[in-house]
Design a protein around this motif. Structure first.
Motif, PDB file in Angstrom:
ATOM      1  N   ALA A   6      36.218  73.877  23.958  1.00 42.36           N
ATOM      2  CA  ALA A   6      36.656  73.164  24.793  1.00 42.36           C
ATOM      3  C   ALA A   6      38.064  72.954  25.027  1.00 42.36           C
ATOM      4  O   ALA A   6      38.485  73.072  25.936  1.00 42.36           O
ATOM      5  CB  ALA A   6      35.905  71.663  24.765  1.00 42.36           C
ATOM      6  N   LYS A   7      38.920  72.944  24.014  1.00 39.18           N
ATOM      7  CA  LYS A   7      40.304  72.665  23.912  1.00 39.18           C
ATOM      8  C   LYS A   7      40.912  74.118  24.354  1.00 39.18           C
ATOM      9  O   LYS A   7      41.897  74.256  25.207  1.00 39.18           O
ATOM     10  CB  LYS A   7      40.579  72.389  22.638  1.00 39.18           C
ATOM     11  N   ARG A   8      40.251  75.309  23.945  1.00 40.02           N
ATOM     12  CA  ARG A   8      40.889  76.445  24.250  1.00 40.02           C
ATOM     13  C   ARG A   8      40.563  76.763  25.794  1.00 40.02           C
ATOM     14  O   ARG A   8      41.335  77.039  26.270  1.00 40.02           O
ATOM     15  CB  ARG A   8      40.165  77.670  23.461  1.00 40.02           C
ATOM     16  N   LYS A   9      39.512  76.387  26.239  1.00 41.97           N
ATOM     17  CA  LYS A   9      39.182  76.486  27.638  1.00 41.97           C
ATOM     18  C   LYS A   9      40.144  75.518  28.412  1.00 41.97           C
ATOM     19  O   LYS A   9      40.552  76.167  29.629  1.00 41.97           O
ATOM     20  CB  LYS A   9      37.438  76.051  27.577  1.00 41.97           C
ATOM     21  N   LYS A  22      43.930  63.383  35.633  1.00 42.63           N
ATOM     22  CA  LYS A  22      42.726  63.275  36.172  1.00 42.63           C
ATOM     23  C   LYS A  22      41.770  64.382  36.307  1.00 42.63           C
ATOM     24  O   LYS A  22      40.504  64.437  36.182  1.00 42.63           O
ATOM     25  CB  LYS A  22      42.980  62.568  37.610  1.00 42.63           C
ATOM     26  N   GLU A  23      42.300  65.643  36.845  1.00 38.48           N
ATOM     27  CA  GLU A  23      41.628  66.800  37.041  1.00 38.48           C
ATOM     28  C   GLU A  23      41.079  67.093  35.613  1.00 38.48           C
ATOM     29  O   GLU A  23      39.943  67.724  35.493  1.00 38.48           O
ATOM     30  CB  GLU A  23      42.546  68.039  37.471  1.00 38.48           C
ATOM     31  N   LEU A  28      36.501  68.134  31.888  1.00 38.78           N
ATOM     32  CA  LEU A  28      35.987  67.601  30.527  1.00 38.78           C
ATOM     33  C   LEU A  28      34.563  66.850  30.846  1.00 38.78           C
ATOM     34  O   LEU A  28      33.535  67.405  30.123  1.00 38.78           O
ATOM     35  CB  LEU A  28      36.746  66.966  29.765  1.00 38.78           C
ATOM     36  N   LYS A  29      34.295  66.111  31.666  1.00 40.57           N
ATOM     37  CA  LYS A  29      33.235  65.286  31.957  1.00 40.57           C
ATOM     38  C   LYS A  29      32.152  66.272  32.336  1.00 40.57           C
ATOM     39  O   LYS A  29      31.117  66.214  32.094  1.00 40.57           O
ATOM     40  CB  LYS A  29      33.312  64.075  32.968  1.00 40.57           C
ATOM     41  N   GLY A  30      32.578  67.274  33.705  1.00 39.40           N
ATOM     42  CA  GLY A  30      31.801  68.059  33.735  1.00 39.40           C
ATOM     43  C   GLY A  30      31.247  69.082  32.920  1.00 39.40           C
ATOM     44  O   GLY A  30      30.213  69.811  32.867  1.00 39.40           O
ATOM     45  N   ARG A  32      30.348  68.015  30.161  1.00 39.60           N
ATOM     46  CA  ARG A  32      29.489  67.032  29.269  1.00 39.60           C
ATOM     47  C   ARG A  32      30.018  66.561  27.802  1.00 39.60           C
ATOM     48  O   ARG A  32      29.334  66.774  27.033  1.00 39.60           O
ATOM     49  CB  ARG A  32      28.009  67.530  29.214  1.00 39.60           C
ATOM     50  N   MET A  33      31.324  66.342  27.899  1.00 37.30           N
ATOM     51  CA  MET A  33      32.110  66.018  26.528  1.00 37.30           C
ATOM     52  C   MET A  33      31.868  64.558  26.573  1.00 37.30           C
ATOM     53  O   MET A  33      31.771  63.768  27.510  1.00 37.30           O
ATOM     54  CB  MET A  33      33.425  66.497  26.782  1.00 37.30           C
ATOM     55  N   ILE A  34      32.018  64.129  25.308  1.00 39.00           N
ATOM     56  CA  ILE A  34      31.942  62.731  25.204  1.00 39.00           C
ATOM     57  C   ILE A  34      33.257  61.918  25.067  1.00 39.00           C
ATOM     58  O   ILE A  34      34.473  62.766  24.970  1.00 39.00           O
ATOM     59  CB  ILE A  34      31.056  62.168  23.744  1.00 39.00           C
ATOM     60  N   PRO A  35      33.364  60.629  25.499  1.00 34.42           N
ATOM     61  CA  PRO A  35      34.667  60.124  25.614  1.00 34.42           C
ATOM     62  C   PRO A  35      35.469  60.366  24.620  1.00 34.42           C
ATOM     63  O   PRO A  35      36.786  60.424  24.904  1.00 34.42           O
ATOM     64  CB  PRO A  35      34.477  58.599  25.978  1.00 34.42           C
ATOM     65  N   GLU A  36      35.046  60.234  23.318  1.00 30.56           N
ATOM     66  CA  GLU A  36      36.053  60.406  21.973  1.00 30.56           C
ATOM     67  C   GLU A  36      36.848  61.815  22.131  1.00 30.56           C
ATOM     68  O   GLU A  36      37.811  61.883  22.141  1.00 30.56           O
ATOM     69  CB  GLU A  36      35.218  60.210  20.853  1.00 30.56           C
TER      70      GLU A  36
END
Length: 151
Positions: A6-9, A22-23, A28-30, A32-36
């Motif tokens: 996810a970080k690399r993406k 915000k973007e 990240l929410k899209g 489906r990553m958890i808030p932490e």
């Protein structure tokens, strides 16, 4: 998806063009990553200088002014919608040269006036004013320009 993937993406996402917090959070929410995980990735992106709100705001202001010919009001409102801080908005608007700003308004107004086929002067004034105000130009500048161009 792992944290590293996810970080690399998101690094690629931010490297492609400037992004605001915000973007990135929405992306990240899209995914489906958890808030932490979101907090951790955003923090890492800021530390690695992939994410910088001041740089984003300045780039956004320059781009929208130079390419889309937006006025300061529209740029400010768009930055507010992206939850950019007042400090960064002010810094971004300082990126626009005042002389160039006035010249751009003049060019834009004259170009639009040529396109308006209305013969009634009041309607012609209104159409030009609506066009310039929608693009975010300050009302005092717009009405001053109208008095200058339509007599």
């Amino acid at each position: 998806m792992t944290l590293r993937e996810a970080k690399r993406k998101l690094e690629n996402y931010c490297a492609y063009q400037e992004r605001c917090h915000k973007e990135v959070i929405e992306k990240l929410k899209g995914m489906r990553m958890i808030p932490e995980a979101i907090d951790q990735i955003v923090t890492q992106l800021i530390e690695d200088n992939f994410l910088n709100e001041e740089r984003f705001a300045k780039s956004f202001a320059r781009g929208k002014f130079n390419i889309k010919k937006w006025g300061k009001n529209r740029i400010e409102n768009e930055l507010k919608q992206r939850q950019i801080s007042r400090y960064n908005i002010t810094a971004a608007l300082k990126e626009i040269d005042e002389e160039t700003y006035i010249e751009t308004l003049d060019t834009l107004a004259k170009k639009r006036l040529e396109q308006i086929t209305e013969t009634n002067l009041q309607k012609k004034r209104k159409k030009l004013a609506d066009y310039l105000l929608y693009r975010g130009w300050e009302s005092h500048l717009v009405y001053e320009k109208l008095r200058e161009l339509i007599k």
